[in-house]
Design a protein around this motif. Structure first.
Motif, short mmCIF file in Angstrom:
data_model
loop_
_atom_site.label_atom_id
_atom_site.label_comp_id
_atom_site.label_asym_id
_atom_site.label_seq_id
_atom_site.Cartn_x
_atom_site.Cartn_y
_atom_site.Cartn_z
N CYS A 1 -23.45 -86.35 -32.58
CA CYS A 1 -22.10 -86.78 -32.18
C CYS A 1 -21.03 -85.94 -32.86
O CYS A 1 -20.03 -85.56 -32.24
N LEU A 2 -21.23 -85.64 -34.11
CA LEU A 2 -20.28 -84.80 -34.85
C LEU A 2 -20.19 -83.40 -34.24
O LEU A 2 -19.09 -82.85 -34.06
N ILE A 3 -21.31 -82.83 -33.90
CA ILE A 3 -21.33 -81.49 -33.28
C ILE A 3 -20.62 -81.52 -31.92
O ILE A 3 -19.83 -80.63 -31.60
N LEU A 4 -20.88 -82.55 -31.11
CA LEU A 4 -20.23 -82.67 -29.81
C LEU A 4 -18.71 -82.81 -29.95
O LEU A 4 -17.94 -82.24 -29.16
N MET A 5 -18.26 -83.58 -30.93
CA MET A 5 -16.81 -83.72 -31.16
C MET A 5 -16.19 -82.38 -31.59
O MET A 5 -15.10 -82.02 -31.14
N MET A 6 -16.88 -81.64 -32.44
CA MET A 6 -16.37 -80.34 -32.87
C MET A 6 -16.30 -79.36 -31.70
O MET A 6 -15.33 -78.60 -31.56
N VAL A 7 -17.29 -79.38 -30.82
CA VAL A 7 -17.28 -78.51 -29.64
C VAL A 7 -16.12 -78.89 -28.72
O VAL A 7 -15.42 -78.02 -28.18
N ALA A 8 -15.87 -80.18 -28.54
CA ALA A 8 -14.78 -80.63 -27.68
C ALA A 8 -13.42 -80.21 -28.25
O ALA A 8 -12.54 -79.74 -27.52
N ILE A 9 -13.24 -80.36 -29.55
CA ILE A 9 -11.97 -79.95 -30.19
C ILE A 9 -11.80 -78.44 -30.08
O ILE A 9 -10.71 -77.95 -29.75
N HIS A 10 -12.88 -77.71 -30.30
CA HIS A 10 -12.83 -76.25 -30.20
C HIS A 10 -12.44 -75.83 -28.77
O HIS A 10 -11.61 -74.94 -28.58
N ALA A 11 -13.02 -76.45 -27.76
CA ALA A 11 -12.71 -76.13 -26.36
C ALA A 11 -11.24 -76.44 -26.04
O ALA A 11 -10.57 -75.68 -25.33
N ALA A 12 -10.74 -77.53 -26.57
CA ALA A 12 -9.34 -77.89 -26.33
C ALA A 12 -8.40 -76.87 -26.96
O ALA A 12 -7.39 -76.47 -26.34
N VAL A 13 -8.69 -76.44 -28.16
CA VAL A 13 -7.85 -75.44 -28.83
C VAL A 13 -7.88 -74.12 -28.07
O VAL A 13 -6.83 -73.49 -27.84
N ILE A 14 -9.05 -73.68 -27.67
CA ILE A 14 -9.16 -72.41 -26.92
C ILE A 14 -8.42 -72.52 -25.59
O ILE A 14 -7.71 -71.60 -25.18
N GLY A 15 -8.54 -73.63 -24.91
CA GLY A 15 -7.82 -73.82 -23.64
C GLY A 15 -6.32 -73.76 -23.82
O GLY A 15 -5.60 -73.15 -23.03
N TYR A 16 -5.82 -74.39 -24.88
CA TYR A 16 -4.38 -74.38 -25.16
C TYR A 16 -3.88 -72.97 -25.45
O TYR A 16 -2.87 -72.52 -24.92
N VAL A 17 -4.61 -72.23 -26.29
CA VAL A 17 -4.21 -70.86 -26.64
C VAL A 17 -4.21 -69.96 -25.41
O VAL A 17 -3.29 -69.18 -25.19
N ARG A 18 -5.24 -70.09 -24.58
CA ARG A 18 -5.30 -69.26 -23.37
C ARG A 18 -4.14 -69.57 -22.42
O ARG A 18 -3.59 -68.66 -21.80
N SER A 19 -3.77 -70.82 -22.29
CA SER A 19 -2.66 -71.16 -21.40
C SER A 19 -1.34 -70.59 -21.92
O SER A 19 -0.50 -70.13 -21.15
N ARG A 20 -1.15 -70.60 -23.23
CA ARG A 20 0.08 -70.03 -23.82
C ARG A 20 0.13 -68.52 -23.63
O ARG A 20 1.17 -67.96 -23.30
#
Length: 156
Positions: free
Chosen positions: A11-30
């Protein structure tokens, strides 16, 4: 509770992957938004001139106009249409420039006068300000001015 103890690492690994994906998505959109932006500056031209008061120095610089972002396309069109007229009037002004204007490191007086010329030729307030870049003051001996080839051929 037993299930949580057993799979807490996954569960901890899945949460870290989800947070990482959200950050990458935000940076790419900017980055995508920034790369699509057009510059509001347009180059008017390169100027090389001598003041009539000081024939021992040649001045060189590039002139840019910062356009009103709300009228960007109209501004680029008008500046391009009137570019030669703006250059001619600017060169006439620069040849008669006061020595104090040329000694000013901020080039405030020159920029003011060039801005007046640009606005006079555009007939509408499309330019917010003018920028001077690549300012050079060179001794006249270092400038190699080759005659125009068409003039040299006409003399032969």
């Amino acid at each position: 509770m037993k299930l949580l103890r057993r799979y807490w690492g996954a569960c901890l690994i899945l949460m870290m992957v989800a947070i990482h994906a959200a950050v990458i998505g935000y940076v790419r959109s900017r980055v995508a938004r920034l790369s699509g932006m057009e510059s509001t500056a347009i180059e008017i031209g390169n100027f090389r001139f001598q003041s009539v008061e000081d024939l021992s120095t040649v001045y060189h610089f590039r002139l840019h106009a910062v356009l009103d972002p709300s009228k960007l396309h109209r501004g680029k069109e008008r500046v391009t249409q009137m570019q030669m007229e703006i250059r001619e009037a600017s060169e006439q002004l620069l040849r008669q420039a006061d020595a104090q204007w040329l000694d000013d490191p901020a080039q405030a007086q020159i920029r003011e006068r060039l801005m007046e010329i640009v606005l006079k030729h555009l007939d509408e307030p499309l330019v917010q300000r003018v920028l001077i870049t690549d300012w050079l003051e060179l001794p006249v001996q270092t400038i190699d001015v080759a005659p125009d080839q068409s003039t040299a051929l006409a003399k032969q």
